[in-house]
Design an enzyme around this catalytic site. Structure first.
Site, PDB file in Angstrom:
ATOM      1  N   GLU A  12       0.883  -1.171   0.000  1.00 48.36           N
ATOM      2  CA  GLU A  12       0.000   0.000   0.000  1.00 48.36           C
ATOM      3  C   GLU A  12       0.915   1.214   0.000  1.00 48.36           C
ATOM      4  O   GLU A  12       1.420   1.620   1.051  1.00 48.36           O
ATOM      5  CB  GLU A  12      -0.899  -0.017   1.246  1.00 48.36           C
ATOM      6  CG  GLU A  12      -1.883  -1.189   1.290  1.00 48.36           C
ATOM      7  CD  GLU A  12      -3.115  -0.946   0.423  1.00 48.36           C
ATOM      8  OE1 GLU A  12      -3.399   0.216   0.058  1.00 48.36           O
ATOM      9  OE2 GLU A  12      -3.796  -1.937   0.096  1.00 48.36           O
TER      10      GLU A  12
ATOM     11  N   CYS B 144      -2.171   9.486   2.696  1.00 51.60           N
ATOM     12  CA  CYS B 144      -1.701   8.895   1.440  1.00 51.60           C
ATOM     13  C   CYS B 144      -2.613   9.213   0.275  1.00 51.60           C
ATOM     14  O   CYS B 144      -2.149   9.330  -0.854  1.00 51.60           O
ATOM     15  CB  CYS B 144      -1.579   7.385   1.602  1.00 51.60           C
ATOM     16  SG  CYS B 144      -3.100   6.611   2.129  1.00 51.60           S
TER      17      CYS B 144
HETATM   18  P1  NAD Z   1       7.424   5.023   7.778  1.00 56.70           P
HETATM   19  O1  NAD Z   1       8.699   5.794   7.684  1.00 56.70           O
HETATM   20  O2  NAD Z   1       6.739   4.885   9.083  1.00 56.70           O
HETATM   21  O3  NAD Z   1       7.749   3.596   7.153  1.00 56.70           O
HETATM   22  C1  NAD Z   1       6.778   2.595   7.071  1.00 56.70           C
HETATM   23  C2  NAD Z   1       7.273   1.348   7.762  1.00 56.70           C
HETATM   24  O4  NAD Z   1       8.432   0.859   7.119  1.00 56.70           O
HETATM   25  C3  NAD Z   1       7.649   1.559   9.227  1.00 56.70           C
HETATM   26  O5  NAD Z   1       7.045   0.551  10.020  1.00 56.70           O
HETATM   27  C4  NAD Z   1       9.140   1.474   9.227  1.00 56.70           C
HETATM   28  O6  NAD Z   1       9.657   0.950  10.421  1.00 56.70           O
HETATM   29  C5  NAD Z   1       9.432   0.555   8.068  1.00 56.70           C
HETATM   30  N1  NAD Z   1      10.744   0.814   7.480  1.00 56.70           N
HETATM   31  C6  NAD Z   1      11.314   2.009   7.263  1.00 56.70           C
HETATM   32  N2  NAD Z   1      12.523   1.865   6.679  1.00 56.70           N
HETATM   33  C7  NAD Z   1      12.713   0.535   6.519  1.00 56.70           C
HETATM   34  C8  NAD Z   1      13.769  -0.259   5.973  1.00 56.70           C
HETATM   35  N3  NAD Z   1      14.870   0.288   5.446  1.00 56.70           N
HETATM   36  N4  NAD Z   1      13.613  -1.596   5.973  1.00 56.70           N
HETATM   37  C9  NAD Z   1      12.505  -2.161   6.482  1.00 56.70           C
HETATM   38  N5  NAD Z   1      11.480  -1.463   7.002  1.00 56.70           N
HETATM   39  C10 NAD Z   1      11.578  -0.133   7.041  1.00 56.70           C
HETATM   40  O7  NAD Z   1       6.337   5.620   6.809  1.00 56.70           O
HETATM   41  P2  NAD Z   1       6.537   6.313   5.397  1.00 56.70           P
HETATM   42  O8  NAD Z   1       7.063   5.359   4.385  1.00 56.70           O
HETATM   43  O9  NAD Z   1       7.177   7.649   5.546  1.00 56.70           O
HETATM   44  O10 NAD Z   1       4.984   6.577   5.076  1.00 56.70           O
HETATM   45  C11 NAD Z   1       4.610   7.522   4.190  1.00 56.70           C
HETATM   46  C12 NAD Z   1       4.375   6.902   2.828  1.00 56.70           C
HETATM   47  O11 NAD Z   1       3.400   5.901   2.953  1.00 56.70           O
HETATM   48  C13 NAD Z   1       3.830   7.868   1.824  1.00 56.70           C
HETATM   49  O12 NAD Z   1       4.404   7.616   0.572  1.00 56.70           O
HETATM   50  C14 NAD Z   1       2.356   7.558   1.799  1.00 56.70           C
HETATM   51  O13 NAD Z   1       1.690   7.895   0.612  1.00 56.70           O
HETATM   52  C15 NAD Z   1       2.377   6.092   1.998  1.00 56.70           C
HETATM   53  N6  NAD Z   1       1.125   5.654   2.587  1.00 56.70           N
HETATM   54  C16 NAD Z   1       0.331   4.825   1.872  1.00 56.70           C
HETATM   55  C17 NAD Z   1      -0.880   4.428   2.400  1.00 56.70           C
HETATM   56  C18 NAD Z   1      -1.792   3.510   1.671  1.00 56.70           C
HETATM   57  O14 NAD Z   1      -2.708   3.018   2.302  1.00 56.70           O
HETATM   58  N7  NAD Z   1      -1.580   3.228   0.397  1.00 56.70           N
HETATM   59  C19 NAD Z   1      -1.269   4.884   3.655  1.00 56.70           C
HETATM   60  C20 NAD Z   1      -0.418   5.719   4.358  1.00 56.70           C
HETATM   61  C21 NAD Z   1       0.780   6.082   3.824  1.00 56.70           C
END
Ligand code: NAD
Length: 442
Positions: free
Chosen positions: A218, A252
């Protein structure tokens, strides 16, 4: 005599323990599933204030927003699932070809997958962790839930509360950042459900490939809002003000930018300014309804995007409070920095195009968005956009709301993700639809 404290469970221990539970068959009966869903519902209603306080600490969310977009959202998802689960799980008979004989029967049945990993982001840290967990439990799986370290108060609250309510032999919370997630990803899961950015999405998919584990990704991206010249701008502005600036734009499916013709852009700007003032008052910094940016890194990133165009609304920032005013940028060049990445904050650029054909071309020249919004009175315009573009979801006239319809699948396409969930689609995602043929031996 002093006993040494027991060594903490490693990710490998957690997965092995949950897998052992799954192997006993305990999570399979529908009674176990509905019991877990009821307990999760009880957690949300009884401990709602704890979760709301954590969401306020992490993101400055108002209580109303915490319930509306997170806690009650998951409660509704659970209620819908409890109402329909038996019906969704019913085996579906399949007609048989003549060569098998008419004494045989064939059907599909939903099998739980096993141990599921749910990795959640920080922006809706309750909803985006617990709605997939609910789907995985409804499908009869054991679940490892990994909240985001960037929303630490919510992560801690979930880690404390889930074991109080759910079957701890089948549900575990693993907190942590990159090292902990990397260690988890080295384990074999039966499904990985990841919500977050595409860079980490690729890391997750690579790790999953080692074990041939299916993934749901997602992701996000730039979701456009096309405003047609025939649209009622008062309605457009009010709905954009709500959809874009909820959670300070850290959604998102928030409209990322407005796409419209130059005359409509000029007419929309003052109406948008009024709508924002109506929503957040003359000084949004003192509004109880307006959130904050998650951390300094994102604050600095967003502040750096403010000179990508002419600021026509907002533009104020206060780093000490991680506050960025609801901001509208006009005259934005498609080559400007704000148009090169998902904004994920309270900045709304307006990009102009010369009518519908150019708007469709603009959308199709870029990565497929998670959501596409269209504000157009003309049926023909709405139909053309629906038929000539691709996006995870399509919202005519109302941003964000499609994801609250439990009977619609929620997910992306292309760069915005793969797979989907919510309601019965969660059962499809977290189950294997097994083909069964049964022919009597005599
Ligand atoms: P985040 O930084 O919290 O990362 C998401 C998860 O990935 C966390 O649990 C984190 O611990 C893990 N993570 C981070 N780096 C990692 C690595 N190198 N290896 C393994 N795991 C790792 O959140 P984010 O990515 O900044 O979230 C924002 C993004 O998510 C935006 O692009 C947004 O559009 C997208 N998003 C999508 C949805 C959807 O439902 N499609 C919903 C919310 C957010």
């Amino acid at each position: 005599m002093n006993h040494p404290a027991p060594a903490p469970e490693t990710p490998a221990d957690v997965v092995a323990r949950l897998r052992a539970t799954f192997r006993t068959g305990r999570t399979r009966p529908v009674e176990w599933r509905t019991e877990q869903l009821r307990r999760l519902r009880a957690l949300l209603t009884e401990k709602g204030p704890d979760l709301a306080a954590a969401l306020h600490a992490d993101l400055g969310k108002s209580t109303k927003e915490a319930y509306g977009s997170e806690i009650d959202f998951v409660v509704r998802e659970i209620d819908h699932t409890l109402d329909h689960l038996a019906e969704w799980l019913r085996p579906e008979p399949a007609p048989l070809p003549a060569h098998i004989g008419d004494d045989a029967r064939a059907w599909t049945q939903y099998d739980p997958l096993g141990v599921v990993l749910v990795i959640a982001p920080w922006n809706y840290p309750v909803q985006l962790l617990l709605a997939p967990v609910a789907g995985a439990l409804a499908s009869g799986n054991a679940v490892v839930a990994k909240p985001s370290e960037l929303a630490p108060a919510t992560s801690a609250a979930v880690a404390r509360l889930l074991p109080e309510y759910l079957d701890t032999d089948a549900v575990a919370v693993v907190e942590g950042a990159i090292p902990e997630t990397t260690a988890l990803l080295a384990e074999r899961f039966d499904h990985i459900f990841y919500t977050g950015n595409g860079t980490v999405g690729r890391i997750v998919m690579r790790a999953a490939a080692e074990h041939l584990t299916p993934v749901t990704l997602e992701l996000g991206g730039k979701s456009p809002a096309y405003v047609d010249r025939d649209a009622d701008l008062e309605v457009v502005a009010a709905r954009l003000a709500r959809g874009k600036f909820l959670n300070a734009g850290q959604t998102c499916v928030a409209p990322d930018y407005v796409l419209t013709d130059p005359e409509t852009a000029a007419a929309l700007t003052p109406v948008l300014a009024r709508a924002l003032e109506e929503r957040f008052g003359a000084d949004p910094q003192v509004s109880g309804d307006y959130g904050r940016i998650i951390n300094e890194r994102h604050f600095d990133r967003l502040s750096g995007l403010l000179d990508s165009g002419r600021v026509v609304v907002g533009g104020d920032t206060d780093r000490s409070q991680k506050y960025i005013a609801p901001t509208v940028l006009a005259d934005v060049d498609p080559a400007a920095p704000v148009m090169q990445e998902e904004i994920f904050g309270p900045i709304l650029p307006i990009v102009t195009v010369d009518g519908l054909d150019e708007a469709i071309g603009f959308i199709n020249d870029r990565a497929k968005p998670l959501a596409l919004y269209v504000f157009a009175a003309s049926e023909e315009t709405r139909r053309r956009i629906a038929d000539e573009t691709s996006s995870g979801g399509l919202g005519h006239g109302l941003p964000l709301a499609h994801l609250t319809v439990s009977d619609l699948p929620f997910g992306g396409v292309g760069e915005s993700g793969m797979g989907n969930y919510h309601g019965r689609y969660s059962i499809e995602t977290f189950s294997h639809r097994k083909a069964v043929l049964d022919k009597p031996l005599s």
